[in-house]
Design a protein around this motif. Structure first.
Motif, PDB file in Angstrom:
ATOM      1  N   LEU A 119      63.406  25.092  26.581  1.00 55.48           N
ATOM      2  CA  LEU A 119      63.997  23.838  27.097  1.00 55.48           C
ATOM      3  C   LEU A 119      63.356  23.336  28.592  1.00 55.48           C
ATOM      4  N   LEU A 120      63.239  24.209  29.370  1.00 52.92           N
ATOM      5  CA  LEU A 120      62.581  23.804  30.642  1.00 52.92           C
ATOM      6  C   LEU A 120      61.269  23.109  30.565  1.00 52.92           C
ATOM      7  N   GLY A 121      60.551  23.665  29.440  1.00 54.93           N
ATOM      8  CA  GLY A 121      59.166  23.076  29.220  1.00 54.93           C
ATOM      9  C   GLY A 121      59.367  21.536  28.726  1.00 54.93           C
ATOM     10  N   VAL A 122      60.305  21.221  27.846  1.00 54.49           N
ATOM     11  CA  VAL A 122      60.618  19.822  27.437  1.00 54.49           C
ATOM     12  C   VAL A 122      60.937  19.074  28.551  1.00 54.49           C
ATOM     13  N   VAL A 123      61.947  19.489  29.543  1.00 53.15           N
ATOM     14  CA  VAL A 123      62.337  18.559  30.745  1.00 53.15           C
ATOM     15  C   VAL A 123      61.025  18.350  31.435  1.00 53.15           C
ATOM     16  N   LEU A 124      60.316  19.669  31.950  1.00 56.74           N
ATOM     17  CA  LEU A 124      59.062  19.202  32.787  1.00 56.74           C
ATOM     18  C   LEU A 124      58.172  18.334  32.154  1.00 56.74           C
ATOM     19  N   GLY A 125      58.004  18.348  30.998  1.00 56.67           N
ATOM     20  CA  GLY A 125      56.955  17.394  30.221  1.00 56.67           C
ATOM     21  C   GLY A 125      57.614  15.896  30.149  1.00 56.67           C
ATOM     22  N   THR A 126      58.736  15.830  30.378  1.00 58.58           N
ATOM     23  CA  THR A 126      59.248  14.330  30.427  1.00 58.58           C
ATOM     24  C   THR A 126      59.823  14.030  31.768  1.00 58.58           C
ATOM     25  N   ILE A 127      61.041  14.107  32.029  1.00 62.10           N
ATOM     26  CA  ILE A 127      61.703  13.715  33.238  1.00 62.10           C
ATOM     27  C   ILE A 127      61.193  14.570  34.493  1.00 62.10           C
ATOM     28  N   GLY A 128      60.632  15.827  34.211  1.00 55.49           N
ATOM     29  CA  GLY A 128      60.582  16.742  35.257  1.00 55.49           C
ATOM     30  C   GLY A 128      59.164  16.587  35.768  1.00 55.49           C
ATOM     31  N   THR A 129      58.235  15.770  35.139  1.00 53.88           N
ATOM     32  CA  THR A 129      57.038  15.459  35.826  1.00 53.88           C
ATOM     33  C   THR A 129      57.207  15.039  37.371  1.00 53.88           C
ATOM     34  N   GLY A 130      58.211  14.079  37.457  1.00 56.16           N
ATOM     35  CA  GLY A 130      58.350  13.631  38.792  1.00 56.16           C
ATOM     36  C   GLY A 130      58.728  14.723  39.787  1.00 56.16           C
ATOM     37  N   VAL A 131      59.254  15.580  39.279  1.00 57.02           N
ATOM     38  CA  VAL A 131      59.751  16.452  40.363  1.00 57.02           C
ATOM     39  C   VAL A 131      58.602  17.349  40.745  1.00 57.02           C
ATOM     40  N   LEU A 132      57.799  17.590  39.798  1.00 53.00           N
ATOM     41  CA  LEU A 132      56.303  18.452  40.176  1.00 53.00           C
ATOM     42  C   LEU A 132      55.475  17.556  40.886  1.00 53.00           C
ATOM     43  N   LYS A 133      55.358  16.398  40.651  1.00 56.99           N
ATOM     44  CA  LYS A 133      54.536  15.346  41.596  1.00 56.99           C
ATOM     45  C   LYS A 133      55.185  15.503  42.841  1.00 56.99           C
ATOM     46  N   LYS A 134      56.150  15.263  42.987  1.00 58.24           N
ATOM     47  CA  LYS A 134      56.946  15.391  44.525  1.00 58.24           C
ATOM     48  C   LYS A 134      56.598  16.670  45.452  1.00 58.24           C
ATOM     49  N   ALA A 135      56.753  17.594  44.437  1.00 59.83           N
ATOM     50  CA  ALA A 135      56.522  19.141  45.270  1.00 59.83           C
ATOM     51  C   ALA A 135      55.117  19.079  45.534  1.00 59.83           C
ATOM     52  N   PHE A 136      53.978  18.583  44.620  1.00 58.94           N
ATOM     53  CA  PHE A 136      52.614  18.761  44.922  1.00 58.94           C
ATOM     54  C   PHE A 136      52.424  17.788  46.012  1.00 58.94           C
ATOM     55  N   GLU A 137      52.880  16.428  46.012  1.00 55.27           N
ATOM     56  CA  GLU A 137      52.543  15.798  47.328  1.00 55.27           C
ATOM     57  C   GLU A 137      53.323  16.266  48.582  1.00 55.27           C
ATOM     58  N   ASN A 138      54.199  17.030  48.540  1.00 57.77           N
ATOM     59  CA  ASN A 138      54.805  17.859  49.702  1.00 57.77           C
ATOM     60  C   ASN A 138      53.904  18.666  50.055  1.00 57.77           C
ATOM     61  N   SER A 139      53.290  19.604  49.254  1.00 62.70           N
ATOM     62  CA  SER A 139      52.474  20.672  49.774  1.00 62.70           C
ATOM     63  C   SER A 139      51.161  20.057  50.298  1.00 62.70           C
ATOM     64  N   VAL A 140      50.551  19.018  49.803  1.00 60.53           N
ATOM     65  CA  VAL A 140      49.408  18.324  50.133  1.00 60.53           C
ATOM     66  C   VAL A 140      49.683  17.845  51.645  1.00 60.53           C
ATOM     67  N   ARG A 141      50.792  17.392  52.025  1.00 61.83           N
ATOM     68  CA  ARG A 141      51.226  16.850  53.239  1.00 61.83           C
ATOM     69  C   ARG A 141      51.411  17.918  54.383  1.00 61.83           C
ATOM     70  N   ALA A 142      52.128  19.069  53.782  1.00 60.54           N
ATOM     71  CA  ALA A 142      52.168  20.387  54.545  1.00 60.54           C
ATOM     72  C   ALA A 142      50.973  21.059  54.829  1.00 60.54           C
ATOM     73  N   ILE A 143      50.035  20.985  54.007  1.00 64.38           N
ATOM     74  CA  ILE A 143      48.752  21.754  54.213  1.00 64.38           C
ATOM     75  C   ILE A 143      47.866  20.494  55.408  1.00 64.38           C
ATOM     76  N   GLU A 144      48.048  19.470  55.114  1.00 63.46           N
ATOM     77  CA  GLU A 144      47.546  18.316  56.054  1.00 63.46           C
ATOM     78  C   GLU A 144      47.871  18.796  57.590  1.00 63.46           C
ATOM     79  N   ALA A 145      49.230  18.765  57.750  1.00 64.03           N
ATOM     80  CA  ALA A 145      50.038  18.999  58.881  1.00 64.03           C
ATOM     81  C   ALA A 145      49.643  20.410  59.502  1.00 64.03           C
ATOM     82  N   ARG A 146      49.449  21.372  58.640  1.00 63.09           N
ATOM     83  CA  ARG A 146      48.793  22.629  59.001  1.00 63.09           C
ATOM     84  C   ARG A 146      47.462  22.544  59.844  1.00 63.09           C
ATOM     85  N   ASN A 147      46.821  21.748  59.105  1.00 64.57           N
ATOM     86  CA  ASN A 147      45.467  21.679  59.987  1.00 64.57           C
ATOM     87  C   ASN A 147      45.202  20.748  61.016  1.00 64.57           C
TER      88      ASN A 147
END
Length: 156
Positions: A119-147
């Protein structure tokens, strides 16, 4: 099974991003990776180019084998989880650009091993992709700030 593809451009070098990705220090990993809550984090084994780590959040955990032996291609393979099985994992590919920026491409594969995972796989493959995208964007910004680098992160 869901396969999610993400892309960001960053001011961080591949080495800086890999250093953040493979920093399993506690507390604080969750500041870089929001889906890796400190209370779930357990490093079972760590070598110079690989690690065996359990992490997760919100009732979902997975044990991952991290392999960063190729500095431009990091593979996280799910070896155990309460939700994910089969070919689940994450693959990061880094491409240095002539302008000094780095393109990061991530492929996240989610194969549910039980009803909750399917069920989570289906959600991630559809509407949940935006959540993963946002988390990835946040990690990129956090690593940039760290450096100490200004953000130039862009997705496509």
């Amino acid at each position: 099974m869901s396969t999610i593809r993400l892309h960001q451009t960053t001011t961080s070098t591949p080495e800086q991003y890999v250093a953040g990705l493979t920093d399993f220090g506690q507390p604080g990993r969750s500041r870089l990776f929001g889906n890796s809550a400190d209370e779930y984090l357990k490093v079972h084994n760590r070598g110079p180019l690989q690690a065996d780590v359990t992490e997760g959040s919100g009732g979902i955990w997975e044990r991952l084998h991290y392999d960063w032996s190729d500095p431009n291609h990091v593979v996280l393979t799910t070896t155990d989880s309460n939700t994910w099985g089969g070919g689940s994992g994450h693959t990061y590919t880094f491409t240095r650009r002539p302008d000094g920026l780095t393109d990061i491409d991530v492929v996240v594969v989610r194969e549910g091993k039980n009803l909750k995972g399917r069920l989570l796989g289906v959600v991630l493959g559809t509407i949940g992709t935006g959540v993963l995208k946002k988390a990835f964007e946040n990690s990129v910004r956090a690593i940039e700030a760290r450096n100490g680098r200004a953000t130039a992160a862009r997705s496509s």
